[in-house]
Write an enzyme that holds these catalytic residues in place. Structure first.
Site, PDB file in Angstrom:
ATOM      1  N   ASP A   1      37.171  18.100   4.642  1.00 41.07           N
ATOM      2  CA  ASP A   1      37.887  18.290   3.376  1.00 41.07           C
ATOM      3  C   ASP A   1      39.305  18.757   3.690  1.00 41.07           C
ATOM      4  O   ASP A   1      39.506  19.572   4.595  1.00 41.07           O
ATOM      5  CB  ASP A   1      37.138  19.348   2.551  1.00 41.07           C
ATOM      6  CG  ASP A   1      37.822  19.639   1.221  1.00 41.07           C
ATOM      7  OD1 ASP A   1      38.511  18.738   0.720  1.00 41.07           O
ATOM      8  OD2 ASP A   1      37.645  20.754   0.698  1.00 41.07           O
TER       9      ASP A   1
ATOM     10  N   ASP B   1      38.543  21.220  -2.264  1.00 40.02           N
ATOM     11  CA  ASP B   1      37.567  21.093  -3.364  1.00 40.02           C
ATOM     12  C   ASP B   1      36.122  21.132  -2.859  1.00 40.02           C
ATOM     13  O   ASP B   1      35.182  20.959  -3.638  1.00 40.02           O
ATOM     14  CB  ASP B   1      37.822  19.829  -4.202  1.00 40.02           C
ATOM     15  CG  ASP B   1      37.571  18.547  -3.417  1.00 40.02           C
ATOM     16  OD1 ASP B   1      37.272  18.618  -2.201  1.00 40.02           O
ATOM     17  OD2 ASP B   1      37.652  17.453  -4.015  1.00 40.02           O
TER      18      ASP B   1
ATOM     19  N   ASP C   1      37.270  14.118   2.376  1.00 36.15           N
ATOM     20  CA  ASP C   1      38.146  13.098   1.779  1.00 36.15           C
ATOM     21  C   ASP C   1      38.770  12.208   2.862  1.00 36.15           C
ATOM     22  O   ASP C   1      38.610  12.462   4.059  1.00 36.15           O
ATOM     23  CB  ASP C   1      39.223  13.762   0.897  1.00 36.15           C
ATOM     24  CG  ASP C   1      39.861  14.974   1.570  1.00 36.15           C
ATOM     25  OD1 ASP C   1      40.144  14.885   2.784  1.00 36.15           O
ATOM     26  OD2 ASP C   1      40.057  16.008   0.890  1.00 36.15           O
TER      27      ASP C   1
ATOM     28  N   ASP D   1      31.465   0.172   3.376  1.00 35.81           N
ATOM     29  CA  ASP D   1      30.120  -0.009   2.848  1.00 35.81           C
ATOM     30  C   ASP D   1      30.233  -0.953   1.655  1.00 35.81           C
ATOM     31  O   ASP D   1      31.121  -0.801   0.815  1.00 35.81           O
ATOM     32  CB  ASP D   1      29.571   1.355   2.383  1.00 35.81           C
ATOM     33  CG  ASP D   1      28.107   1.539   2.711  1.00 35.81           C
ATOM     34  OD1 ASP D   1      27.322   0.668   2.309  1.00 35.81           O
ATOM     35  OD2 ASP D   1      27.757   2.539   3.350  1.00 35.81           O
TER      36      ASP D   1
ATOM     37  N   ASP E   1      24.810  -2.758   2.060  1.00 33.37           N
ATOM     38  CA  ASP E   1      23.729  -1.898   1.596  1.00 33.37           C
ATOM     39  C   ASP E   1      22.545  -2.712   1.044  1.00 33.37           C
ATOM     40  O   ASP E   1      22.751  -3.610   0.217  1.00 33.37           O
ATOM     41  CB  ASP E   1      24.314  -1.023   0.478  1.00 33.37           C
ATOM     42  CG  ASP E   1      23.425   0.108   0.056  1.00 33.37           C
ATOM     43  OD1 ASP E   1      23.253   1.044   0.851  1.00 33.37           O
ATOM     44  OD2 ASP E   1      22.910   0.064  -1.081  1.00 33.37           O
TER      45      ASP E   1
ATOM     46  N   GLU F   1      22.119  -4.030   6.053  1.00 31.72           N
ATOM     47  CA  GLU F   1      21.062  -3.013   6.007  1.00 31.72           C
ATOM     48  C   GLU F   1      19.855  -3.642   5.311  1.00 31.72           C
ATOM     49  O   GLU F   1      19.972  -4.124   4.179  1.00 31.72           O
ATOM     50  CB  GLU F   1      21.523  -1.775   5.219  1.00 31.72           C
ATOM     51  CG  GLU F   1      20.513  -0.635   5.360  1.00 31.72           C
ATOM     52  CD  GLU F   1      20.344   0.237   4.122  1.00 31.72           C
ATOM     53  OE1 GLU F   1      19.817   1.340   4.254  1.00 31.72           O
ATOM     54  OE2 GLU F   1      20.723  -0.182   3.001  1.00 31.72           O
TER      55      GLU F   1
ATOM     56  N   HIS G   1      22.916   8.596   7.276  1.00 32.66           N
ATOM     57  CA  HIS G   1      22.931   9.543   6.158  1.00 32.66           C
ATOM     58  C   HIS G   1      21.618   9.557   5.383  1.00 32.66           C
ATOM     59  O   HIS G   1      21.471  10.346   4.455  1.00 32.66           O
ATOM     60  CB  HIS G   1      24.091   9.181   5.230  1.00 32.66           C
ATOM     61  CG  HIS G   1      23.904   7.831   4.596  1.00 32.66           C
ATOM     62  ND1 HIS G   1      23.939   6.660   5.318  1.00 32.66           N
ATOM     63  CD2 HIS G   1      23.626   7.469   3.326  1.00 32.66           C
ATOM     64  CE1 HIS G   1      23.707   5.642   4.517  1.00 32.66           C
ATOM     65  NE2 HIS G   1      23.513   6.112   3.292  1.00 32.66           N
ATOM     66  N   ASP G   2      20.687   8.666   5.722  1.00 30.27           N
ATOM     67  CA  ASP G   2      19.396   8.615   5.029  1.00 30.27           C
ATOM     68  C   ASP G   2      18.256   9.175   5.865  1.00 30.27           C
ATOM     69  O   ASP G   2      17.105   9.168   5.422  1.00 30.27           O
ATOM     70  CB  ASP G   2      19.044   7.151   4.682  1.00 30.27           C
ATOM     71  CG  ASP G   2      20.003   6.530   3.691  1.00 30.27           C
ATOM     72  OD1 ASP G   2      20.554   7.265   2.852  1.00 30.27           O
ATOM     73  OD2 ASP G   2      20.206   5.292   3.765  1.00 30.27           O
TER      74      ASP G   2
HETATM   75  C1  GLC Z   1      20.861   2.402   1.053  1.00 28.02           C
HETATM   76  C2  GLC Z   1      21.761   3.586   1.338  1.00 28.02           C
HETATM   77  C3  GLC Z   1      21.233   4.774   0.616  1.00 28.02           C
HETATM   78  C4  GLC Z   1      21.261   4.476  -0.867  1.00 28.02           C
HETATM   79  C5  GLC Z   1      20.514   3.184  -1.199  1.00 28.02           C
HETATM   80  C6  GLC Z   1      20.849   2.697  -2.567  1.00 28.02           C
HETATM   81  O1  GLC Z   1      19.609   2.547   1.587  1.00 28.02           O
HETATM   82  O2  GLC Z   1      21.882   3.780   2.716  1.00 28.02           O
HETATM   83  O3  GLC Z   1      21.943   5.951   0.896  1.00 28.02           O
HETATM   84  O4  GLC Z   1      20.697   5.540  -1.575  1.00 28.02           O
HETATM   85  O5  GLC Z   1      20.824   2.144  -0.315  1.00 28.02           O
HETATM   86  O6  GLC Z   1      22.174   2.239  -2.617  1.00 28.02           O
END
Ligand code: GLC
Length: 575
Positions: free
Chosen positions: A22, A26, A30, A99, A207, A270, A342-343
């Site tokens: 950041d 905030d 960013d 993304d 995605d 993905e 991140h998942d």
């Molecule tokens: C993908 C993303 C995930 C998101 C999902 C819906 O799996 O990596 O973070 O919640 O798609 O967009």
């Protein structure tokens, strides 16, 4: 290797902008924060940055719900900041991959706002609208058009009172699915992609892209899925994972977006639940679909019936899975390699050991094993520091929509709260989303304000400043692995052979390329492990090999002596 296969020698670094750095106080990361940290990323040596979404968004799913694809959310900065990022990243040769979230939009996207306004709106057919199930009154239990469960719990259909019909959302109710059957939708998506390429980005991570084609009956109907035990809902995945037109759509996208451009862009799909057979089709260069898929088999191995039913990982399953993907994509197609994103919970807490005496060694071991497979490795922010899962105190600590919804529905269904909390601690995506740990100052140097998510309390010890200053850190191990990919062609191009598939704690494999052999030996346990000739055929040949890279402070006196707890060795010999 031709130039358009450059990604085979590359390492990708994933940034979750919200939690990276950041700069305006905030409490949310960013784009200027990413620019400030380019030197750090350059020191690590990565080639590509993939940014999780920074577009305008109500942030229901932290940016995976987009309301304007061609603007930056003010929380993250501005388009001018992105232009600056592209320019400053390109200077030392770092590419920027965006993304691309086009299975769904936000319900606040103007397309959906129009679509929901009336049954005869020209954009009505841009989304999946269906009446209540035959013989049911809209809004009553079980009246949803199909029984599909959404990925974030509950039904995948939401009734819209304005027109009395339901819309489909495979994720949250604020993420309505786009109808890819409609050519106008596809053209609008392609136009947006071209707009980003013209702006200078170097590709897309797509995605849940294998969900865009749904099985539609001749009369436009969608079918019920197999009932899911313990719920009134069903499993719709057979009707939308790798659906009938998926290859056609991706080929069309390739033609409409990438063909005829002089640059070779990176495209990563993905694809939850994708099989290796399908992946071979998606990544065969001759088919012009995507360069690689991001698959989930290895990160689903510690799931029971479903994601929230966690079980211990059996290393033999992990090797069988990785081994099959390596083998089946050996001649045609390409793998992406990852432990974290991140998942997913943090790899060192999940596949290694975050106990203080083993954390550094096991984080390095995981890096060695992954980066020495054939494919393009992904490093998720903080992985290169050996960042760990977060010690969540109670249910109130979770923020992610998937975790929050799971907790609510599981408790409503009568589950034991302690068991639910246990599963959340192990599996919640919030584990990966705690702020990046930059230094030992307040909030780990992530923000001068109040961080949107709690900083992991271990930051005074685990942070980038300390890691960069310590040659024996996880950071420098990752830097060396990335360097090795450049200096040793067998890493990117060698043939892969799995060894000792039935061993419970040894992960061993070979890479061979033009007279060079690499042997990777990794001890996935806290006990000493003797490697024998049964594990590695003709082990004696390796006694004089070079130790290219180890993960413990002192090198072994002989490269074939027993492996110490969580030890990983990369050996090299010429034939
Ligand atoms: C993908 C993303 C995930 C998101 C999902 C819906 O799996 O990596 O973070 O919640 O798609 O967009």
């Amino acid at each position: 290797m031709t130039d358009d296969q450059w990604f085979r020698e590359a390492v990708v670094y994933q940034i979750y902008p919200r939690s990276f750095q950041d700069t305006d106080g905030d409490g949310i990361g960013d784009v200027p924060g990413i620019i400030d940290r380019l030197d750090y990323l350059h020191t690590l040596g990565i080639d590509v940055l993939w940014l999780s979404p920074i577009y305008r968004s109500p942030q229901d799913d932290n940016g995976y719900d987009i309301s304007d694809y061609e603007d930056v959310d003010p929380t993250f900065g501005s388009l001018a900041d992105v232009d600056r990022l592209i320019e400053q990243a390109h200077a030392p040769g770092i590419r920027i991959v965006m993304d691309l979230v086009v299975n769904h939009t936000s319900d606040e996207h103007p397309w959906f706002v129009e679509s929901r306004s009336s049954r005869d709106n020209p954009k009505r057919d841009w989304y999946w609208w269906r009446p209540a199930r035959h013989g049911h009154e809209a809004g009553t239990p079980g009246a949803e058009p199909t029984n599909w469960q959404a990925s974030f719990s509950g039904p995948a259909w939401e009734l819209d009172e304005t027109t009395g019909e339901y819309y489909l959302h495979l994720f949250s109710r604020k993420q309505p699915d786009l109808n890819w059957e409609n050519p106008q939708v596809r053209e609008a998506v392609y136009a947006m992609m071209r707009w980003w390429l013209d702006r200078g980005v170097d590709g897309f991570r797509m995605d849940v892209i294998n969900m865009i084609s749904k099985h539609v009956g001749p009369d436009g109907s969608l079918q019920d899925g197999r009932p899911i035990a313990g719920t009134v809902l069903g499993d719709g995945t057979p009707f939308y994972i790798c659906g009938p037109r998926i290859h056609e759509f991706l080929q069309e996208m390739h033609r409409e977006v990438f063909d005829g451009r002089s640059q070779k862009y990176l495209t990563v799909g993905e694809m939850p639940m994708v099989t290796v057979e399908e992946a071979l089709l998606f990544t065969d260069p001759a088919r012009h679909e995507v360069d690689m898929v991001f698959q989930f088999e290895h990160v689903d191995l510690d799931h029971g019936e479903h994601k929230w039913d966690r079980k211990p990982l059996d290393l033999r399953d992990l090797k069988a899975s990785f081994g099959r993907w390596q083998e089946d994509l050996a001649d045609i197609g390409w793998n992406s390699l990852y432990w974290n994103n991140h998942d997913q919970p943090r790899a060192v807490s999940r596949f290694g050991s975050d106990a203080p005496e083993h954390r550094v060694a096991s984080a390095k071991l995981l890096g060695s094993v992954l980066h020495l497979h054939r494919g393009t490795p992904y490093v998720y922010q903080g992985e290169e520091l050996g960042m760990t899962n977060v010690p969540f105190a109670g249910p109130q600590d979770f923020q992610d929509i998937e975790s929050v919804n799971y907790y609510r529905t599981a408790i409503e269904a009568g589950a034991d709260p302690e068991w639910v909390l246990h599963n959340l601690r192990l599996g919640s995506r919030d584990n990966a989303r705690s702020p990046m740990q930059w230094d030992a100052s307040a909030n780990a140097g992530f923000t001068t304000g109040t961080p949107w998510a709690r900083v992991n309390p271990n930051y005074p010890e685990i942070n980038a400043e300390a890691a960069v200053a310590d040659d024996a850190s996880v950071f420098h191990h990752y830097r060396r692995l990335i360097e090795l990919r450049r200096s040793e062609p067998a890493v990117a191009h060698g043939h892969f052979t799995m060894l000792a598939p039935e061993h419970r704690t040894l992960y061993a494999f070979m890479r061979t390329f033009e007279g060079t052999e690499l042997l990777v030996l990794a001890n996935f346990s806290a006990d000493e492990l003797a490697v024998t000739g049964d594990d590695v055929p003709r082990l004696d040949r390796w006694s004089g090999a070079d130790l290219l890279l180890g993960n413990l402070a002192d090198d072994p006196s002989s490269v074939v002596e027993p492996l110490r707890p969580w030890e990983a060795r990369i050996l090299r010999r010429t034939t």
